[in-house]
Enzyme design. Structure first.
Site, PDB file in Angstrom:
ATOM      1  N   GLY A 130       0.831  -1.201   0.000  1.00 40.26           N
ATOM      2  CA  GLY A 130       0.000   0.000   0.000  1.00 40.26           C
ATOM      3  C   GLY A 130       0.859   1.242   0.000  1.00 40.26           C
ATOM      4  O   GLY A 130       2.090   1.183  -0.043  1.00 40.26           O
ATOM      5  N   ALA A 131       0.161   2.361   0.058  1.00 41.04           N
ATOM      6  CA  ALA A 131       0.877   3.627   0.054  1.00 41.04           C
ATOM      7  C   ALA A 131       0.504   4.400   1.306  1.00 41.04           C
ATOM      8  O   ALA A 131      -0.676   4.548   1.630  1.00 41.04           O
ATOM      9  CB  ALA A 131       0.493   4.424  -1.186  1.00 41.04           C
ATOM     10  N   GLU A 190       1.367   8.085   3.686  1.00 38.12           N
ATOM     11  CA  GLU A 190       1.597   9.483   3.343  1.00 38.12           C
ATOM     12  C   GLU A 190       3.062   9.753   3.052  1.00 38.12           C
ATOM     13  O   GLU A 190       3.411  10.549   2.208  1.00 38.12           O
ATOM     14  CB  GLU A 190       1.140  10.383   4.495  1.00 38.12           C
ATOM     15  CG  GLU A 190       1.058  11.833   4.080  1.00 38.12           C
ATOM     16  CD  GLU A 190       1.487  12.791   5.169  1.00 38.12           C
ATOM     17  OE1 GLU A 190       1.602  12.372   6.321  1.00 38.12           O
ATOM     18  OE2 GLU A 190       1.723  13.969   4.833  1.00 38.12           O
ATOM     19  N   PHE A 191       3.928   9.006   3.751  1.00 39.39           N
ATOM     20  CA  PHE A 191       5.353   9.306   3.662  1.00 39.39           C
ATOM     21  C   PHE A 191       6.105   8.395   2.696  1.00 39.39           C
ATOM     22  O   PHE A 191       7.280   8.588   2.448  1.00 39.39           O
ATOM     23  CB  PHE A 191       5.988   9.182   5.043  1.00 39.39           C
ATOM     24  CG  PHE A 191       5.437  10.177   6.026  1.00 39.39           C
ATOM     25  CD1 PHE A 191       5.919  11.464   6.046  1.00 39.39           C
ATOM     26  CD2 PHE A 191       4.432   9.819   6.913  1.00 39.39           C
ATOM     27  CE1 PHE A 191       5.428  12.391   6.946  1.00 39.39           C
ATOM     28  CE2 PHE A 191       3.941  10.737   7.813  1.00 39.39           C
ATOM     29  CZ  PHE A 191       4.427  12.030   7.831  1.00 39.39           C
ATOM     30  N   GLY A 192       5.447   7.374   2.199  1.00 40.28           N
ATOM     31  CA  GLY A 192       6.126   6.446   1.299  1.00 40.28           C
ATOM     32  C   GLY A 192       5.365   5.138   1.250  1.00 40.28           C
ATOM     33  O   GLY A 192       4.254   5.035   1.771  1.00 40.28           O
ATOM     34  N   GLU A 193       6.015   4.143   0.643  1.00 40.21           N
ATOM     35  CA  GLU A 193       5.322   2.865   0.474  1.00 40.21           C
ATOM     36  C   GLU A 193       5.202   2.087   1.781  1.00 40.21           C
ATOM     37  O   GLU A 193       6.032   2.231   2.670  1.00 40.21           O
ATOM     38  CB  GLU A 193       6.087   1.999  -0.523  1.00 40.21           C
ATOM     39  CG  GLU A 193       5.869   2.468  -1.951  1.00 40.21           C
ATOM     40  CD  GLU A 193       6.926   1.926  -2.893  1.00 40.21           C
ATOM     41  OE1 GLU A 193       7.978   1.491  -2.424  1.00 40.21           O
ATOM     42  OE2 GLU A 193       6.664   1.968  -4.107  1.00 40.21           O
ATOM     43  N   VAL A 194       4.152   1.250   1.847  1.00 43.88           N
ATOM     44  CA  VAL A 194       4.022   0.298   2.961  1.00 43.88           C
ATOM     45  C   VAL A 194       4.281  -1.078   2.344  1.00 43.88           C
ATOM     46  O   VAL A 194       3.707  -1.414   1.307  1.00 43.88           O
ATOM     47  CB  VAL A 194       2.607   0.338   3.586  1.00 43.88           C
ATOM     48  CG1 VAL A 194       2.532  -0.613   4.782  1.00 43.88           C
ATOM     49  CG2 VAL A 194       2.245   1.757   4.005  1.00 43.88           C
ATOM     50  N   ASP A 203      -8.394  10.128  15.306  1.00 51.61           N
ATOM     51  CA  ASP A 203      -8.708   9.680  13.940  1.00 51.61           C
ATOM     52  C   ASP A 203      -9.144   8.219  13.959  1.00 51.61           C
ATOM     53  O   ASP A 203      -8.717   7.413  13.138  1.00 51.61           O
ATOM     54  CB  ASP A 203      -7.487   9.868  13.041  1.00 51.61           C
ATOM     55  CG  ASP A 203      -7.858   9.854  11.559  1.00 51.61           C
ATOM     56  OD1 ASP A 203      -9.071   9.843  11.253  1.00 51.61           O
ATOM     57  OD2 ASP A 203      -6.943   9.828  10.717  1.00 51.61           O
TER      58      ASP A 203
END
Ligand code: ACK
Length: 833
Positions: free
Chosen positions: A478-479, A481-485, A596
């Site tokens: 996945g993606a 906010e800061f980069g790929e997961v 959140d």
């Protein structure tokens, strides 16, 4: 004796189903001891199988004779403590149509009865004292032609009986004029088999008497582990373990391996060797039960009565020399061994004394501290250098991590790697200070990483540094906010490789992005709870910078539920909600406000355990695609956020409770979007005016009531997370309380009464609407039954749909949800409180 049925839905948190036979007529070698009366009714056919074992088949075929009443009584069957038993019958039954002339009297059913008694004395009771279980009919009856073809149509029927209150029972089969061959009778009960889960052992548990009953069973922590949160599971009537709660943790010094905490036994024999005024030499025997290869020993020692300041030496040998000691002083030593499974327990305390100082030496006492300090500083410096060199080549916690704790002594004889703890004021020992925050014993509080001047310090305070070489990245999942997961594997020294999720920080990041990215690890690293995503560590010393967490096989909860729409039992859904509530209780106890909480920020693993994730700092405002700017300039996930948090940024655990109510709604509606396609502005307005989301389809009334409680305008009136956990526990313990559903028609009429009809909506005709939701196949039925206009359609209830022949639950849902959506869009509001 056990029949093991592997359930294909292992991911549904079901392990094995176990049945225990109380009787299986096929396996009884001798006489069954069953009685037939009248004697010319049921008769046993003396057949044997290919191994010459008797087949106990009973048959009766008095189809031509009037008024048949033939009984076959079993011998007494002990229920072995089970209060619900199952009876599986295998039989053949002759089709009456195939019997010339027998039609008038021939029957195609027989009856099964039972009678409870504590012992075998009950056998001579009258027929009318037996209680009927059921009339048994054949799914497949056979004709003579079948017989000619040698086709035997064997029927299998299963019935259950309960609650049983005595020690055993008899079964009886009554024939009233059929042609039956009873081939086998199997009587069994179900149990949840003994299992170890989350380091707690759950015993073999016989299922409850009621088919909907869930038995709450407490687990016992396995050896060398202690309770973290009281471990419990629920044994269903089907013999499945459901809804695991709580867990045990291995005691300090023990590591978890294959659901045990197996570690070396303590060192039992320690001998003193050479003793000088400044040193004590020791040797010892390997532990009696090493339980693996001993990798090293850890020797802890301190001056007697000065335990707060101690030294640790690590050695691969079974001897050491502790030097730099005070003359004429008593020292306490404890030793423990480490294998791949971790450390064993410390040995008992051994006390030895250094030699007293000589008079000559004492005349120069003023020099001693200086010499000791210089030697110590020299040794420490040397150790730091060697420790630094070593740390580059291993993935061990002790070496790779926590370098601030490493102050090592390296004498020439043994390999030693240890740290000494600074002498502390006893008060400080009790009241641990953490960067200016007092941490009272037993009450852990969350520390905002913002309070650290240097954010890097916060990361290393709460997160372990992992070397990149210990991580294997397998694929991108996945993606962020800061980069790929990514998913991958982590191999730490002395531990087996295990799957992890890896969040990466993309190249070209700014310092602020790095800080925010690692901020999540600084927060996550402070938590330790089975329903909070667990941080393994961070990679900050090489690039890319990474955050490594436990891997959650089923990903985020909202996507998972959408993918598995309608697949779970209510108890499974409540189990998920219970987990989330328990995680949130932990966070609120720690003083952490999530801000959140939403199904997209919950992760779910292969056992359906839900864990709260996504712990951002300012990230809440930046990262979440659901977050929108408010009039005050903040960015907030409107649909999940309490009105006071939207209006004046009052984020508290009570506002998290509001969000939790929305998560409940998401879970019970399998990932439906809260407030559907309404705009954020409309949501704010409707909620402010007192409207609330209507109940999801088929939602237990108790759960919807809990949602409404979470959505109380007055935040002080909302339940606290501990109350939510207790309430869900109560519902899980008593599943019948979940049977009352929110009435489907009242859900709809709530909207209709308050608001304008659907007819003025976007669809011009019923056909157009049904086509749009891919339910065009029902257009004709709707029209034929008078639902020819959208106004008329607005009145449709779930019962109406069933009556119209819309029997597929998925289709019912689609139609009802679409109706609801249209109404909500039009009325710009929801169910009024
Ligand atoms: O729904 P998903 O598969 O679950 O897609 C998102 C994606 O990464 C971006 O966040 C998945 N994800 C995040 N953390 C984990 C984790 N610890 N284990 C498994 N999947 C994760 C998430």
């Amino acid at each position: 004796m056990f029949t093991e049925i592997r359930n294909p839905y292992i991911f549904l948190n079901i392990f094995f189903l176990f049945t225990v036979n109380l009787l299986d007529s096929r396996t009884v070698m001798g006489d069954l001891g069953w009685i037939a009366y009248p004697k010319n009714g049921w008769e046993e056919i003396g057949e044997v199988d290919e191994n010459y074992a008797p087949i106990h088949t009973y048959q009766v075929c008095k189809v031509m004779e009037q008024n048949q009443n033939n009984w076959l009584l079993t011998s007494w069957i002990s229920n072995e403590g089970a209060s619900r038993i199952f009876i599986e019958l295998k039989f053949t039954l002759r089709d009456c149509n195939s019997l010339p002339g027998g039609l008038g009297t021939c029957k195609e059913t027989f009856n099964m009865y039972y009678f409870e008694s504590d012992d075998e004395d009950g056998r001579n009771i009258r027929e009318n004292q037996y209680i009927k279980i059921d009339t048994i009919a054949a799914d497949e009856s056979f004709t003579e032609l079948d017989l000619g073809d040698r086709v035997m149509k064997l029927n299998t029927e299963v019935r259950d009986v309960g609650p049983l209150t005595k020690k055993g029972f008899y079964l009886a089969f009554q024939d009233v004029g059929a042609c039956i061959a009873l081939v086998s009778v199997r009587v069994y009960y179900k149990k949840c088999p003994s299992v170890v889960r989350n380091l707690a052992r759950f015993p073999d548990t016989i299922t409850g008497a009621d088919s909907s009953q869930l038995l709450e069973v407490s687990g016992v922590c396995v050896n060398h582990s202690v309770t973290d949160e009281a471990p419990k599971m629920h044994c269903s009537a089907e013999g499945e373990w459901l809804v695991p709660i709580g867990k045990c943790l291995c005691k300090a010094g023990y590591e978890e391996k294959n659901n045990t905490c197996q570690a070396p036994s303590p060192v039992s024999s320690v001998k003193k060797g050479k003793i000088t005024k400044n040193s004590i030499s020791l040797s010892w025997q390997e532990p009696d039960r090493p339980n693996g290869i001993i990798l090293e020993y850890e020797i802890k020692y301190f001056e007697k009565d000065q335990e707060t300041s101690y030294t640790i030496i690590k050695s691969k040998e079974t001897m050491i020399t502790a030097d730099g000691l005070k003359p004429g002083s008593a020292y306490v030593f404890q030793i423990r061994a480490r294998t791949a499974a971790g450390y064993g327990g410390f040995s008992r305390r051994f006390e030895f004394e250094t030699s007293p100082v000589s008079v000559a030496a004492s005349s120069d006492q003023s020099q001693i501290p200086i010499i000791v300090v210089s030697v110590t500083v020299g040794v420490i410096l040397l150790a730091v250098v060697i420790g630094f060199l070593l740390s580059g080549s291993c993935c061990d916690h002790g070496c790779g991590w926590a370098s601030s704790l490493r102050a090592v002594a390296y004498p020439s004889l043994t390999w030693r790697c240890g740290y000494s703890k600074a002498k502390q004021d006893p008060e400080e020992e009790k009241m641990h200070f953490h960067n200016g925050h007092i941490k009272l014993p037993g009450v852990r509080t969350y520390i905002d990483p913002h309070t650290y001047e240097d954010p890097n310090q916060a990361v290393h305070e709460f997160a372990k540094e992992i070397e990149a070489s210990c991580i294997t990245i397998e694929r991108v999942i996945g993606a962020g906010e800061f980069g790929e997961v990514c998913s991958g594997r982590l191999k730490l020294q002395g531990k087996r490789e295990f799957p992890v999720a890896i969040k990466t920080l993309k190249v070209g990041y700014t310092e602020k992005q790095r800080r925010d990215f690692l901020g999540e690890a600084s927060i996550m690293g402070q938590f330790d709870h089975p329903n909070i995503i667990h941080l393994e560590g961070v990679v900050t010393k090489s690039k890319p910078v990474m955050i490594v967490t436990e891997y959650m096989e089923n990903g985020s909860l909202d996507t998972f539920l959408k993918k598995n729409d309608g697949q779970f039992t209510v108890i499974q859904l409540v189990g998920m909600l219970r987990g989330i509530a328990s995680g949130m209780k932990y966070l609120s106890d720690m003083g952490y406000v999530h801000r959140d909480l939403a199904a997209r920020n919950i992760l779910i693993n292969s056992n359906l355990v839900c864990k709260v994730s996504d712990f951002g700092l300012s990230r809440v405002l930046e990262d979440d695609p659901e977050a929108a700017y408010t009039t005050r300039g903040g960015k907030i996930p409107i649909r999940w956020t309490a009105p006071e948090a939207i209006a004046f940024r009052k984020f508290t655990s009570a506002s998290d409770v509001w969000s939790y109510g929305i998560v409940m709604w998401e879970v019970m509606s399998y990932g439906e979007r809260p407030y559907w396609e309404m705009t954020n502005q409309d949501v704010i307005k409707a909620v402010e005016e007192g409207y609330r989301l209507p109940s999801p389809m088929d939602c237990p009334a108790a759960l919807y009531q809990l949602m409404l409680d979470c959505w109380q305008k007055d935040r002080n009136s909302r339940p606290k997370f501990d109350e939510i956990v207790s309430m869900l526990d109560k519902l899980i313990r008593n599943p019948s309380s979940l049977k009352t559903l929110v009435n489907a028609s009242s859900r709809v009429s709530n909207l209709l009464v308050e608001h304008s009809p659907v007819g003025s909506g976007a669809y011009k005709s019923v056909g157009e609407w049904l086509e749009a939701i891919k339910m065009g196949r029902y257009t004709e039925i709707f029209m034929e039954n008078g639902y020819s206009s959208m106004d008329a359609v607005a009145q449709v209830t779930l019962e109406d749909l069933r009556r119209l022949g819309v029997t597929l639950v998925g289709h019912q849902k689609k139609i009802m949800n679409s109706l609801q959506e249209m109404k909500v869009q039009l009325v710009n509001g929801m169910v009024p409180l």
